[in-house]
Design a protein around this motif. Structure first.
Motif, mmCIF file in Angstrom:
data_model
loop_
_atom_site.group_PDB
_atom_site.id
_atom_site.type_symbol
_atom_site.label_atom_id
_atom_site.label_comp_id
_atom_site.label_asym_id
_atom_site.label_seq_id
_atom_site.Cartn_x
_atom_site.Cartn_y
_atom_site.Cartn_z
ATOM 1 N N ASP B 382 -19.765 38.520 -31.437
ATOM 2 C CA ASP B 382 -20.650 39.252 -32.346
ATOM 3 C C ASP B 382 -20.864 40.698 -31.898
ATOM 4 N N GLU B 383 -20.275 41.076 -30.769
ATOM 5 C CA GLU B 383 -20.448 42.465 -30.329
ATOM 6 C C GLU B 383 -19.149 43.259 -30.443
ATOM 7 N N ASP B 385 -17.505 44.582 -32.871
ATOM 8 C CA ASP B 385 -17.432 45.823 -33.650
ATOM 9 C C ASP B 385 -18.403 46.883 -33.139
ATOM 10 N N LYS B 386 -19.157 46.545 -32.089
ATOM 11 C CA LYS B 386 -20.136 47.530 -31.601
ATOM 12 C C LYS B 386 -19.648 48.256 -30.363
ATOM 13 N N GLN B 389 -19.025 51.915 -30.213
ATOM 14 C CA GLN B 389 -20.116 52.844 -30.534
ATOM 15 C C GLN B 389 -20.597 53.543 -29.261
ATOM 16 N N TYR B 392 -23.054 52.071 -26.342
ATOM 17 C CA TYR B 392 -23.163 50.614 -26.425
ATOM 18 C C TYR B 392 -22.429 49.971 -25.260
ATOM 19 N N SER B 410 -15.969 54.825 -26.580
ATOM 20 C CA SER B 410 -16.086 55.743 -27.730
ATOM 21 C C SER B 410 -15.207 56.965 -27.510
#
Lengths: 131, 446
Positions: B382-383, B385-386, B389, B392, B410
């Motif tokens: 669940d992380e 796609d983060k 960033q 993150y 990033s």
């Protein structure tokens, strides 16, 4: 060459002082200058064996200008220069000695700030050995 | 509102009209054949076939003209493309009128196909142009039916389809023409109104987007200045602490050593963070990329050596597999090297003692695919796609390693996208994860 004379040219008194402690400890004679004019005076008064030069002082290119001036003068052109650079921060360009253009940036070595004491000593020793 | 549509998109539309016309020519031939052979409607088929042939030649000429205007992918003037579009629509109206003439005139329900042209011209051209075309269509069709009605030109009836003689019925002709004209003008009125609203909306969006980009640049410049200043102070603090930490100013008690050690560690972390933030902000702000061509193979070898020296301490095995054909790549060398190093160091950092890190480079023709695979802790699904960033850090990464800025990935994404590639990550079925990015062998100039 433990008693070699080293001139630190940097406008940050804390960094200058910290480097002085490291080099003092190694038995070097350390002198310092906060800008180009003062540096020239010191160099003329007593020729150093090595110059540690910050790139950005009063103007962003002061270090570059001074290094070129020193390398043009026959009296000072043999003094090795170790350039302290935060240039990468400003320009994003990674300066490497092998990428240095002799006429544009005539210095013998670069180090990024902050310099670790052992790295500083290593570099200084290496440069002094060469001369 | 003229020329508001981007020239390139107008050029695309003009070519789209040419494609549509090929379909229309095919449909005309099929319709003429089917009507005659299977529906037993008596048509002036020969005339229609000749018209189809003429339409084919006309369309081929338009195709050639558009190719010539957009040759060498250069930008044609929007006025030139606009004129071609206008010419196409006028030509289509004349040809449609001729087709109708040979297939029943006012008795042919295909007369309402004029509506399509009105919609297209209203979307692509100005309001004035559109009303002009509506006028032209009404005049062409009106003249045709009037001339047929008065017997000045021959009427080709649709035997077996419409009641014979309607074309000569004055009331019917007038009524139909009235409805026809009103329909065309109403269609133009409605379509141009909607199209103008959409164009205005598009303009607003583009303007807002430009403003956002400007604001983002200002923000990044601000971040750069602040970060640079902070780095200056941190560098001075670090240098001063170093002298005490290394015992250059005399021996320290255990308690002093511990506290100075803590300060030293935290300053190092802050410096690493600031350095990453500077790198990322530079990558974002950089304008024209400084593209050079270099050996990716050599770069990989260098990056690998750096990663291996870090991996040794943890007993991690680092292996590499570069396809034999991978050699020269053109791009921003320093940034690409930094990206590969980032991924390799990450893999080493988050892989436990005795683990494995593999770097593979595949040749995919116009691009290379770089993959860094490890058998470490992986990334919570669940992380996924983060993690690209800014700032993150995955929860398991934070728990395992306190150090980390959350900026490395990033930065990698920024660099890869700047080169026209894409970066992705997936968990391996057997544990760990694989980061992969594509890199065009030749980065397109912006």
């Amino acid at each position: 060459m433990a008693s070699a004379r080293i001139l630190i040219v940097d406008d940050d008194p804390d960094i200058t002082e910290a480097m002085r402690v490291v080099l003092d400890h190694r038995g070097y004679q350390v002198d310092s200058a906060a800008d180009s004019t003062m540096a020239m005076e010191r160099i003329k008064a007593k020729r150093p064996d090595l110059i540690i030069l910050d790139v950005m002082m009063t103007t962003p290119q002061e270090g570059f200008v001074l290094s070129r001036e020193l390398k043009r003068d026959p009296a000072t052109k043999m003094i090795p220069i170790l350039m302290l650079t935060a240039v990468k921060d400003k320009t994003g360009i990674d300066f490497r000695p092998e990428a240095g253009d002799e006429s544009w940036l005539p210095v013998e070595a670069f180090l990024d700030k902050p310099v670790k004491p052992d790295v500083l000593v290593q570099k200084v020793e290496a440069l002094l050995r060469k001369t | 509102m003229e020329n508001l549509l981007q020239t390139t998109s107008l050029a695309r539309r003009a070519s789209w009209l040419v494609t549509l016309r090929w379909a229309a020519i095919g449909a005309l031939v099929v319709a003429a054949t089917v009507s005659r052979r299977f529906m037993h409607i008596d048509l002036a088929s020969r005339h229609l076939y000749v018209l189809s042939g003429f339409l084919g030649v006309y369309n081929a000429a338009l195709y050639g003209l558009l190719r010539w205007l957009t040759r060498d992918s250069r930008e044609p003037s929007s006025a030139a493309i606009g004129r071609v579009v206008t010419f196409q629509i006028c030509g289509d109206l004349v040809i449609l009128t001729m087709i109708l003439h040979f297939s029943g005139g006012i008795e042919n329900p295909f007369a309402f196909f004029f509506v399509f042209h009105m919609i297209i011209v209203s979307i692509l051209r100005s309001r004035r142009q559109s009303y002009f075309q509506a006028g032209l269509a009404s005049a062409l069709f009106g003249s045709l039916v009037w001339l047929e009605c008065c017997g000045f030109i021959h009427h080709y009836p649709l035997q077996g389809f419409a009641g014979h003689g309607l074309y000569a019925n004055g009331v019917f002709v007038l009524g139909t023409l009235f409805v026809f004209g009103v329909t065309l003008f109403l269609v133009v009125f409605m379509t141009t109104s909607i199209a103008e609203q959409l164009r205005a909306h598009q303009e607003e969006l583009e303007k807002a987007n430009r403003q956002l980009q400007e604001k983002d640049t200002i923000k990044n410049e601000y971040v750069l200045r602040v970060t640079h200043d902070v780095k200056g102070h941190l560098a001075a603090i670090q240098s001063c602490i170093d002298t005490v930490h290394e015992g250059l100013l005399g021996p320290l008690s255990e308690g002093q050593k511990d506290m100075i050690g803590r300060a030293h560690r935290r300053t190092s972390q802050a410096l690493a963070f600031v350095a990453d933030l500077l790198k990322l902000t530079h990558a974002k702000l950089a304008g024209e990329p400084g593209i050079s061509c270099f050996s990716l193979r050599e770069m990989i070898a260098k990056a690998l050596a750096a990663a291996k020296s870090r991996a040794e301490g943890k007993g991690i095995r680092v292996s590499v597999d570069v396809a034999p054909s991978v050699e020269i790549v053109c791009g921003e060398q320093v940034l690409i090297e930094e990206t590969i190093l980032n991924l390799l160091f990450n893999a080493v950092k988050y892989t436990p003692q005795g683990g494995r890190v593999e770097l593979a480079v595949q040749d995919q023709g116009t691009q290379v695919l770089v993959q860094v695979r490890d058998n470490g802790m992986g990334i919570p699904e669940d992380e996924m796609d983060k993690i690209f960033q800014e700032f993150y850090r995955a929860t398991n990464a934070r728990a395992a390693e306190r150090d980390g800025t959350g900026l490395g990935l990033s930065f990698a994404k920024q660099v890869v996208e700047r080169h026209g590639g894409c970066i992705a990550v997936r968990n391996n079925p057997e544990g760990g994860c694989t980061f992969s990015f594509t890199l065009p062998k030749r980065t397109p100039r912006p």
